[in-house]
Design an enzyme around this catalytic site. Structure first.
Site, PDB file in Angstrom:
ATOM      1  N   LYS A 102      35.434  43.297  27.724  1.00  0.00           N
ATOM      2  CA  LYS A 102      35.390  41.830  27.744  1.00  0.00           C
ATOM      3  C   LYS A 102      36.808  41.321  27.782  1.00  0.00           C
ATOM      4  O   LYS A 102      37.743  42.006  27.344  1.00  0.00           O
ATOM      5  CB  LYS A 102      34.686  41.305  26.482  1.00  0.00           C
ATOM      6  N   THR A 186      21.345  35.608  34.870  1.00  0.00           N
ATOM      7  CA  THR A 186      21.118  35.726  33.423  1.00  0.00           C
ATOM      8  C   THR A 186      19.871  34.929  33.030  1.00  0.00           C
ATOM      9  O   THR A 186      19.010  35.421  32.286  1.00  0.00           O
ATOM     10  CB  THR A 186      22.359  35.272  32.636  1.00  0.00           C
ATOM     11  N   ASN A 217      25.646  27.590  32.996  1.00  0.00           N
ATOM     12  CA  ASN A 217      25.057  28.525  33.961  1.00  0.00           C
ATOM     13  C   ASN A 217      23.764  29.132  33.418  1.00  0.00           C
ATOM     14  O   ASN A 217      22.716  29.079  34.056  1.00  0.00           O
ATOM     15  CB  ASN A 217      26.105  29.622  34.274  1.00  0.00           C
ATOM     16  N   SER A 356      25.218  41.936  38.186  1.00  0.00           N
ATOM     17  CA  SER A 356      26.618  42.304  38.419  1.00  0.00           C
ATOM     18  C   SER A 356      26.691  43.758  38.887  1.00  0.00           C
ATOM     19  O   SER A 356      27.470  44.104  39.769  1.00  0.00           O
ATOM     20  CB  SER A 356      27.443  42.163  37.132  1.00  0.00           C
TER      21      SER A 356
HETATM   22  P1  NAD Z   1      28.909  27.879  30.630  1.00  0.00           P
HETATM   23  O1  NAD Z   1      30.333  27.599  30.390  1.00  0.00           O
HETATM   24  O2  NAD Z   1      28.377  27.784  32.021  1.00  0.00           O
HETATM   25  O3  NAD Z   1      27.983  26.960  29.695  1.00  0.00           O
HETATM   26  C1  NAD Z   1      28.129  26.858  28.316  1.00  0.00           C
HETATM   27  C2  NAD Z   1      27.292  25.674  27.861  1.00  0.00           C
HETATM   28  O4  NAD Z   1      27.309  25.598  26.445  1.00  0.00           O
HETATM   29  C3  NAD Z   1      27.802  24.329  28.366  1.00  0.00           C
HETATM   30  O5  NAD Z   1      26.686  23.517  28.725  1.00  0.00           O
HETATM   31  C4  NAD Z   1      28.494  23.747  27.153  1.00  0.00           C
HETATM   32  O6  NAD Z   1      28.551  22.336  27.195  1.00  0.00           O
HETATM   33  C5  NAD Z   1      27.574  24.261  26.062  1.00  0.00           C
HETATM   34  N1  NAD Z   1      28.180  24.235  24.722  1.00  0.00           N
HETATM   35  C6  NAD Z   1      29.401  24.650  24.333  1.00  0.00           C
HETATM   36  N2  NAD Z   1      29.566  24.416  23.013  1.00  0.00           N
HETATM   37  C7  NAD Z   1      28.412  23.846  22.571  1.00  0.00           C
HETATM   38  C8  NAD Z   1      27.973  23.372  21.328  1.00  0.00           C
HETATM   39  N3  NAD Z   1      28.738  23.436  20.226  1.00  0.00           N
HETATM   40  N4  NAD Z   1      26.713  22.839  21.241  1.00  0.00           N
HETATM   41  C9  NAD Z   1      25.931  22.756  22.330  1.00  0.00           C
HETATM   42  N5  NAD Z   1      26.302  23.195  23.537  1.00  0.00           N
HETATM   43  C10 NAD Z   1      27.524  23.726  23.655  1.00  0.00           C
HETATM   44  O7  NAD Z   1      28.657  29.350  30.028  1.00  0.00           O
HETATM   45  P2  NAD Z   1      27.466  30.333  30.350  1.00  0.00           P
HETATM   46  O8  NAD Z   1      27.926  31.283  31.392  1.00  0.00           O
HETATM   47  O9  NAD Z   1      26.209  29.575  30.518  1.00  0.00           O
HETATM   48  O10 NAD Z   1      27.425  31.184  28.987  1.00  0.00           O
HETATM   49  C11 NAD Z   1      26.696  30.729  27.837  1.00  0.00           C
HETATM   50  C12 NAD Z   1      26.491  31.889  26.893  1.00  0.00           C
HETATM   51  O11 NAD Z   1      25.789  32.934  27.574  1.00  0.00           O
HETATM   52  C13 NAD Z   1      27.763  32.551  26.364  1.00  0.00           C
HETATM   53  O12 NAD Z   1      27.539  33.016  25.049  1.00  0.00           O
HETATM   54  C14 NAD Z   1      27.960  33.737  27.291  1.00  0.00           C
HETATM   55  O13 NAD Z   1      28.733  34.766  26.691  1.00  0.00           O
HETATM   56  C15 NAD Z   1      26.518  34.142  27.482  1.00  0.00           C
HETATM   57  N6  NAD Z   1      26.268  34.944  28.677  1.00  0.00           N
HETATM   58  C16 NAD Z   1      26.616  34.498  29.920  1.00  0.00           C
HETATM   59  C17 NAD Z   1      26.311  35.263  31.032  1.00  0.00           C
HETATM   60  C18 NAD Z   1      26.586  34.780  32.427  1.00  0.00           C
HETATM   61  O14 NAD Z   1      26.163  35.466  33.376  1.00  0.00           O
HETATM   62  N7  NAD Z   1      27.223  33.649  32.626  1.00  0.00           N
HETATM   63  C19 NAD Z   1      25.705  36.523  30.867  1.00  0.00           C
HETATM   64  C20 NAD Z   1      25.355  36.949  29.585  1.00  0.00           C
HETATM   65  C21 NAD Z   1      25.640  36.144  28.505  1.00  0.00           C
END
Ligand code: NAD
Length: 422
Positions: A102, A186, A217, A356
């Protein structure tokens, strides 16, 4: 407990359950390599600013290190170590031949111009270029990183080595060797899992309420698929606000996204032309949102959202962890005692790393699959993994998280022992 300590506590619990070889356990408690570095960036005003970057390569017994890169003001080494460990178990749970890693940069990307963001990204790649590559370590997107940033990474690495290397990162734009279906992967994977869970728990989608924290996302794509299947999305939060449908009729994620795109906030009411209906929607804080009654609570934002402080107030029947590490170890114990089913991150959000892996395979073969093919293979992986974890849960009479760790640790151990370790 900090994020890495939470991960280690869970590792210990599962290691005890399956009587893990103590030498293997000793090795798995630490990352193989930690890179920590400064990234100097020339800002638009001509001044230079230095950002802190990290890449943790946790374990590569099962294949090249794999894991996303997060841009966040609170990113730190401890968090990146925890996330890198989770990637190791996640790849093993869904049985893709990859290890765990990571990365992160301590930055608020919303405060940077596009040019500054690109220079920062290219600087990050220059700092780790000797340690990444399709056979070594393959970064991907995470919070606040996206296909455009992955495209810059692939291009910078390719320029440094002097030839195109699309397989050095995944989550790229399609034009640069990205995979069909990666953006939604995801959420899509989690949706396949939700369908299996619904069968096990005998949930009728049309009568099942969902609350989703995080509308990026992962949260958005998951919400969209669940909504289409008839699940009732009764509350949604992002970092700026939340919205709750008091009538429990269910909200269309497309409308919420439209509100967010047009007003910058999700907690508007939904207007079609000049007709507005705001009376049925209520603003709630993220904290209140987590504690609202619902069938399935879906944390899809950041880690440590359900803690010792609020675990006792969670009213959901199921917590589906789409974020990484949203439930702390202490909270997990409380939820288990309350008989709330927690579907752990290393299973629930593994669809991203599965696709991925497909992207990396397509890059290596220089041959590309249709979205239908990608989703078919993704469904196979998610459904099979769900049942393997469920079987372990029943065999050991344990919770799903410990069962998922048991599956992962057995697979990592098998490879390490075949190499003479342990
Ligand atoms: P992103 O940046 O696209 O979205 C994150 C979202 O969380 C946004 O809508 C943001 O406004 C919201 N957010 C942030 N802080 C917040 C809070 N305190 N309260 C409410 N909402 C809040 O990120 P993502 O890619 O969607 O990732 C989200 C989670 O999923 C992370 O933990 C990431 O590690 C995990 N994840 C992502 C993927 C991927 O393919 N993108 C894969 C596995 C896990």
């Amino acid at each position: 407990m900090n994020s890495f300590a939470n991960t280690l506590a869970q590792l210990k619990k599962a290691a005890e359950l399956i009587k893990l070889n103590p030498n293997i356990y000793e090795i798995l408690k630490s990352p193989q390599r930690i890179l920590q570095f400064s990234i100097p960036v020339k800002m638009d005003d001509g001044k230079w600013k230095v950002f802190e970057g990290y890449r943790v390569q946790y374990n590569n017994a099962r294949g090249p290190f794999k894991g996303g890169i997060r841009y966040h003001p609170q990113a730190d080494l401890n968090e990146v170590k925890a996330l890198a460990a989770l990637m190791t178990w996640k790849c093993a749970v869904v049985n893709v031949p990859l290890g765990g890693g990571k990365g992160g940069i301590k930055v608020d990307p919303k405060l940077l111009s596009s040019g500054e963001l690109e220079r920062l990204t290219r600087g990050y790649v220059r700092a780790i270029k000797d340690f990444i590559g399709p056979e070594k370590d393959i970064p991907a997107p995470d919070v606040n990183t996206n296909p455009m940033i992955m495209g810059w990474m692939a291009d910078e690495y390719s320029q440094l080595v002097g030839h195109p290397v699309p397989g050095v990162v995944t989550g790229k734009p399609l034009s640069l060797g990205g995979s069909q279906g990666r953006e939604a992967a995801t959420g899509q994977g989690a949706f396949y899992l939700l369908q299996e869970l619904a069968k096990k728990l005998k949930l009728n989608p049309k009568k099942t309420t969902l609350i989703i924290q995080g509308f990026g996302n992962v949260g958005y794509h998951f919400a969209q698929l669940a909504f289409k299947e008839g699940y009732k999305i009764i509350a949604v939060a992002d970092s700026k606000g939340s919205i709750y449908d008091k009538r429990h009729k269910g909200m269309d994620p497309k409308n919420i996204r439209h509100t967010k795109q047009s007003r910058g906030l999700i907690d508007g009411c939904y207007c079609v032309g000049t007709v507005c209906d705001c009376k049925n929607y209520k603003r709630v804080t993220t904290k209140q949102l987590l504690e609202l009654p619902c069938d399935i609570l879906v944390p899809a934002a950041l880690e440590n959202q359900i803690t010792r402080a609020n675990a006792g107030k969670i009213k959901a029947k199921v917590v589906l962890e789409l974020a990484n590490g949203p439930v702390t170890t202490e909270a997990d114990e409380k939820l288990n005692k309350k008989r709330i089913t927690v579907v752990p991150d290393i299973l629930a959000n593994a669809g991203g790393v599965a696709v991925s892996y497909f992207e990396w395979l397509q890059n290596l073969q220089n041959s590309y699959w249709s979205e239908q093919e990608v989703n078919k293979k993704l469904a196979e992986i998610m459904v099979k993994s769900f049942h393997e974890v469920w079987q372990q849960k029943e065999k050991h009479n344990t919770d799903l998280r410990t069962a998922a760790y048991a599956v992962a640790l057995s697979r990592v151990t098998e490879v390490m022992q075949a190499k003479g370790i342990g």
